[in-house]
Design a protein around this motif. Structure first.
Motif, mmCIF file in Angstrom:
data_model
loop_
_atom_site.group_PDB
_atom_site.id
_atom_site.type_symbol
_atom_site.label_atom_id
_atom_site.label_comp_id
_atom_site.label_asym_id
_atom_site.label_seq_id
_atom_site.Cartn_x
_atom_site.Cartn_y
_atom_site.Cartn_z
ATOM 1 N N GLY A 107 0.818 -1.213 0.000
ATOM 2 C CA GLY A 107 0.000 0.000 0.000
ATOM 3 C C GLY A 107 0.847 1.257 0.000
ATOM 4 N N LYS A 108 1.940 1.243 0.766
ATOM 5 C CA LYS A 108 2.846 2.399 0.793
ATOM 6 C C LYS A 108 3.509 2.599 -0.567
ATOM 7 C CE LYS A 108 3.864 2.191 5.743
ATOM 8 N NZ LYS A 108 4.894 1.912 6.776
ATOM 9 N N MET A 118 3.549 5.659 -5.759
ATOM 10 C CA MET A 118 3.427 5.643 -7.220
ATOM 11 C C MET A 118 2.403 6.665 -7.695
ATOM 12 S SD MET A 118 3.518 1.578 -8.079
ATOM 13 C CE MET A 118 5.058 0.653 -8.168
ATOM 14 N N PHE A 119 1.274 6.746 -6.988
ATOM 15 C CA PHE A 119 0.248 7.716 -7.375
ATOM 16 C C PHE A 119 0.756 9.150 -7.231
ATOM 17 C CE2 PHE A 119 -2.998 4.340 -7.184
ATOM 18 C CZ PHE A 119 -3.753 4.689 -8.294
ATOM 19 N N GLU A 174 11.310 -1.165 -10.482
ATOM 20 C CA GLU A 174 12.218 -0.653 -9.458
ATOM 21 C C GLU A 174 11.833 -1.144 -8.064
ATOM 22 O OE1 GLU A 174 11.828 3.522 -9.997
ATOM 23 O OE2 GLU A 174 12.994 3.562 -11.880
ATOM 24 N N SER A 175 10.537 -1.313 -7.820
ATOM 25 C CA SER A 175 10.050 -1.709 -6.497
ATOM 26 C C SER A 175 9.960 -3.221 -6.325
ATOM 27 C CB SER A 175 8.664 -1.098 -6.239
ATOM 28 O OG SER A 175 8.712 0.308 -6.317
ATOM 29 N N TYR A 222 -10.936 0.724 11.204
ATOM 30 C CA TYR A 222 -10.315 0.415 9.916
ATOM 31 C C TYR A 222 -8.911 1.014 9.853
ATOM 32 C CZ TYR A 222 -11.644 5.248 9.022
ATOM 33 O OH TYR A 222 -11.767 6.611 9.120
ATOM 34 N N ASP A 223 -8.160 0.518 8.873
ATOM 35 C CA ASP A 223 -6.825 1.032 8.578
ATOM 36 C C ASP A 223 -6.697 1.100 7.066
ATOM 37 O OD1 ASP A 223 -4.160 1.721 8.497
ATOM 38 O OD2 ASP A 223 -3.415 -0.116 9.455
ATOM 39 N N ILE A 224 -6.525 2.302 6.528
ATOM 40 C CA ILE A 224 -6.397 2.462 5.076
ATOM 41 C C ILE A 224 -4.970 2.087 4.675
ATOM 42 C CG2 ILE A 224 -6.561 4.049 3.126
ATOM 43 C CD1 ILE A 224 -8.528 5.714 4.778
#
Length: 255
Positions: free
Chosen positions: A20-21, A26-27, A53-54, A250-252
């Motif tokens: 997610g990070k 990327m965005f 790259e990731s 929740y945790d985004i």
């Protein structure tokens, strides 16, 4: 389907949190490229470079289901009245006043995360500004309802009410979904519904909350095997996050 396998353990959650990070960063980089004169194919090239790259996989590229041909790109990109499952093509140039949706999925060790954002290209009109603001607000209002034992309908109802209050409409033929070892897991999360209906969320589930919003009529038609447009020519907007259901909330993961 064995629904207990949809509850993620701590190791799986940490992988998805890391993904997610990466996707969030990327965005940020893609957002910097969005301006009048940009060829949308350059967004795709940049995205694939960042995946390499990731060390992550662009999950949408070559994805296929239901007899459809393999999806041709890593990004889903739609401009103005284009809707879901459109893709970037070389020579399509962004112009002042456009809105552009970018939706994509990345994976690592078999686990996926999914996110989408809508961007303005230069200065946009007031109605488009309101469309973007409402769609993002609808997503977060739905996310705010997430917790252990919450019904899916609570999310769907919050989204629908937010959108319709501002004079827009939600898509009925497409929905959010669970995510993990598959890009699309149980449960389905519609953009509309009754707050007291639907299956219950469970702690440890990972879900994609998608606000799929249009200016007018929600009818969508296909322009190719994958690509769609709004039938009435109105604009379309999407915001989406991958979210972990926790005991008290929740945790985004893609924030």
């Amino acid at each position: 389907m064995q629904r207990n396998v949809l509850i993620k353990n701590e190791k799986e959650i940490q992988i998805m949190r890391g993904l997610g990070k990466i996707l969030s960063s990327m965005f940020i980089e893609l957002g910097k490229m969005i301006k009048p004169g940009t060829d949308v194919w350059n967004l795709e090239k940049k995205f694939i470079e960042m995946c390499d790259e990731s060390g992550v996989i662009p999950s949408c590229k070559n994805y296929s289901e239901g007899g459809l041909p393999p999806f041709p790109s890593g990004l889903c990109i739609s401009i103005n009245n284009q809707s879901v499952h459109c893709f970037p093509k070389k020579g399509v140039i962004l112009k002042e006043g456009d809105i552009i949706n970018i939706d994509t999925v990345i994976s690592f060790n078999g686990l996926h995360v999914d996110s989408a954002h809508c961007y303005s290209v230069g200065k946009i009109g007031e109605k488009n500004e309101k469309l973007l603001e409402t769609t993002e607000k609808a997503m977060y209002n739905a996310i705010s309802k997430i917790k252990n034992n919450a019904k899916i309908g609570a999310l769907s109802s919050a989204m629908q009410k937010t959108v319709e209050k501002d004079g827009f409409n939600v898509l009925k033929d497409y929905a959010g979904h669970g995510i993990g070892y598959s890009m699309h897991e149980y449960p389905e999360i519609p953009c509309y519904g009754n707050k007291n209906e639907g299956p219950k969320l469970r702690e440890g589930m990972t879900i994609c909350v998608e606000a799929l919003v249009c200016e007018g009529n929600d009818t969508v038609f296909n322009t190719s095997d994958w690509e769609t447009e709004m039938a009435d020519g109105g604009n379309f907007c999407i915001f989406e996050h991958t979210v972990l259901v926790t005991r008290n909330g929740y945790d985004i993961l893609t924030n």
